[in-house]
Scaffold this active site. Sequence first.
Site, PDB file in Angstrom:
ATOM      1  N   THR A   1      -3.504   3.043   5.726  1.00 37.06           N
ATOM      2  CA  THR A   1      -4.890   2.945   6.215  1.00 37.06           C
ATOM      3  C   THR A   1      -5.053   2.077   7.461  1.00 37.06           C
ATOM      4  O   THR A   1      -6.050   2.204   8.164  1.00 37.06           O
ATOM      5  CB  THR A   1      -5.811   2.355   5.121  1.00 37.06           C
ATOM      6  OG1 THR A   1      -5.247   1.130   4.659  1.00 37.06           O
ATOM      7  CG2 THR A   1      -5.961   3.315   3.952  1.00 37.06           C
TER       8      THR A   1
ATOM      9  N   GLU B   1       0.848  -1.203   0.000  1.00 40.67           N
ATOM     10  CA  GLU B   1       0.000   0.000   0.000  1.00 40.67           C
ATOM     11  C   GLU B   1       0.885   1.255   0.000  1.00 40.67           C
ATOM     12  O   GLU B   1       0.641   2.201  -0.762  1.00 40.67           O
ATOM     13  CB  GLU B   1      -0.920   0.019   1.232  1.00 40.67           C
ATOM     14  CG  GLU B   1      -1.758   1.291   1.307  1.00 40.67           C
ATOM     15  CD  GLU B   1      -2.565   1.419   2.604  1.00 40.67           C
ATOM     16  OE1 GLU B   1      -3.068   0.399   3.106  1.00 40.67           O
ATOM     17  OE2 GLU B   1      -2.683   2.553   3.103  1.00 40.67           O
TER      18      GLU B   1
ATOM     19  N   SER C   1      -0.793  -6.156   7.887  1.00 40.39           N
ATOM     20  CA  SER C   1      -0.471  -5.001   8.735  1.00 40.39           C
ATOM     21  C   SER C   1      -1.548  -4.758   9.783  1.00 40.39           C
ATOM     22  O   SER C   1      -1.260  -4.576  10.965  1.00 40.39           O
ATOM     23  CB  SER C   1      -0.322  -3.748   7.862  1.00 40.39           C
ATOM     24  OG  SER C   1      -0.300  -2.589   8.657  1.00 40.39           O
ATOM     25  N   ASN C   2      -2.821  -4.791   9.351  1.00 39.68           N
ATOM     26  CA  ASN C   2      -3.873  -4.450  10.318  1.00 39.68           C
ATOM     27  C   ASN C   2      -4.002  -5.503  11.407  1.00 39.68           C
ATOM     28  O   ASN C   2      -4.305  -5.186  12.551  1.00 39.68           O
ATOM     29  CB  ASN C   2      -5.197  -4.158   9.582  1.00 39.68           C
ATOM     30  CG  ASN C   2      -5.945  -5.423   9.223  1.00 39.68           C
ATOM     31  OD1 ASN C   2      -6.654  -5.974  10.040  1.00 39.68           O
ATOM     32  ND2 ASN C   2      -5.765  -5.909   7.998  1.00 39.68           N
TER      33      ASN C   2
ATOM     34  N   CYS D   1      -8.426   3.885   8.017  1.00 40.96           N
ATOM     35  CA  CYS D   1      -9.798   3.599   7.610  1.00 40.96           C
ATOM     36  C   CYS D   1     -10.667   3.253   8.805  1.00 40.96           C
ATOM     37  O   CYS D   1     -10.188   2.805   9.849  1.00 40.96           O
ATOM     38  CB  CYS D   1      -9.853   2.537   6.521  1.00 40.96           C
ATOM     39  SG  CYS D   1      -9.877   0.872   7.128  1.00 40.96           S
TER      40      CYS D   1
ATOM     41  N   SER E   1      -8.554  -8.906   6.768  1.00 36.65           N
ATOM     42  CA  SER E   1      -8.413  -9.819   5.625  1.00 36.65           C
ATOM     43  C   SER E   1      -8.603 -11.279   6.050  1.00 36.65           C
ATOM     44  O   SER E   1      -8.234 -12.192   5.316  1.00 36.65           O
ATOM     45  CB  SER E   1      -7.038  -9.611   4.981  1.00 36.65           C
ATOM     46  OG  SER E   1      -6.036  -9.521   5.959  1.00 36.65           O
TER      47      SER E   1
END
Lengths: 276, 276
Positions: free
Chosen positions: B158, B122, B215-216, B186, B258
């Site tokens: 994000t 990203e 990452s999230n 986000c 995800s």
Amino acid sequence: MKIELAKNYGFCFGVKRAIKIAQNSPNSATIGELIHNKEEIRRLERDFSVKTLNDISQIKDEKKVIIRTHGITKDDLNLLKNNDFDVIDATCPFVKKPQQIVEKMSDQGYEIVIFGDENHPEVKGVKSYSKTPVHIVFDEIGAQNLNINRKIAVISQTTKKIEVFKKIVAVLMDKSKEIRVFNTICNATYKNQEATQNLAQIADVMVVIGGKNSSNTKQLFLISKQFCPDSYHIENEKELEMSWFKGKQICGVSAGASTPDWIIQNVIKKLSNFKE
Amino acid sequence: MKIELAKNYGFCFGVKRAIKIAQNSPNSATIGELIHNKEEIRRLERDFSVKTLNDISQIKDEKKVIIRTHGITKDDLNLLKNNDFDVIDATCPFVKKPQQIVEKMSDQGYEIVIFGDENHPEVKGVKSYSKTPVHIVFDEIGAQNLNINRKIAVISQTTKKIEVFKKIVAVLMDKSKEIRVFNTICNATYKNQEATQNLAQIADVMVVIGGKNSSNTKQLFLISKQFCPDSYHIENEKELEMSWFKGKQICGVSAGASTPDWIIQNVIKKLSNFKE
């Protein structure tokens, strides 16, 4: 007792400039106090016939009008200019800057957030340059209570503490997807704050000199007290009390941006006498 | 042991959208992993013949090319479009946004600061939209080390933590008189983080499910660990170890944006068996 002066203290560029302008404009009037220091204002009136009016309604026969360092509202300034006064602008250039930013950002549709004191003349002046809604926040909690639904531009009163400004911006980041941050805290304020903090960390008593209505002096005093609990905010040497210094080793001295050097010297002189 | 799911977890809008797009585009190839979840990618390849290529150089006979949720670089995207591929763009709209912001701000002469991981696709994609210098900072210390002399625009990957983003902006406020802050974290990330934090505060063991390269999910795991030291980051139920749950009363479960629901269900099923 050792007396130690802060590395940076006292008169800033904008105040020095305004006093020079006033001395060069005898028989004039300022709209509001030129600087937040009553003793210096008395000196200008006594030696240069520079009168202080509360607001433009008090103007009588004066032809020469001086704009204070903190600026005035856009409407008042236009009124003076349109009525053929000889307008002498002593607004600090570092205060002109946020006025211009607010005008430009407002034109572009941003809501304005000002970190400052709503009753301070600088903030009243800066605010008047906006056509869009203006929110004035005094602290982090004020920012938390804001209801904002669009993009915002945020500025600070020139004499505020950067640490609080950072916290306010952090709060605003939860409230708006786009924020334009203009760090309008002036460099002299920043340096005086930093020097006061450093000195307060080593002193066991601190004296901060400046007008009781001076925003930047109040900030210096708060910083001083945070690092040295025995801190005192005085306007002149008459307020000094010998008991404050009993058994103290290092007395730190700092002064706001509107505190003239002759007052600082009087304080130091009296402090030196305490030593003996 | 009680098993409790976070109030918000798992698939976000952008991931759901990308999977739907991929399922509707069989016999295609994605440039890089469509989402950061190997199991879901295997499922798409097995059931829909959606291949995963490392980069555009690996394209051979494919006509239909899917852009991953994280986006790709501007140059690669133009190359695909100019070479008559059938480009199916599954870039998350919340990732498109920072790409557009960076392009616009760069056009206006701002230097760009991205809070993110320079190796994350990203960030590579977003960075590619700038003509002006781009500084990528991973944390507060990275921001402190920056040398900036002009106005800057700052955005975030994000999926990053808002608290760290705020600290980075605070550091930048010492370095630049004008900063444009775009909070591009986000909402799904934000909600998943908040829900994980709330759950971790009451759970005595936490399981965070998601790709090790997500990452999230990594951020969720860090938040979880901060409030519940016995936190585990797993990709699927096979990694669960019974010993983690010995004597525990409440097991909290959260999952990255995800992580497909079928994997979460498998984990919960196995956890339920531990109870007996």
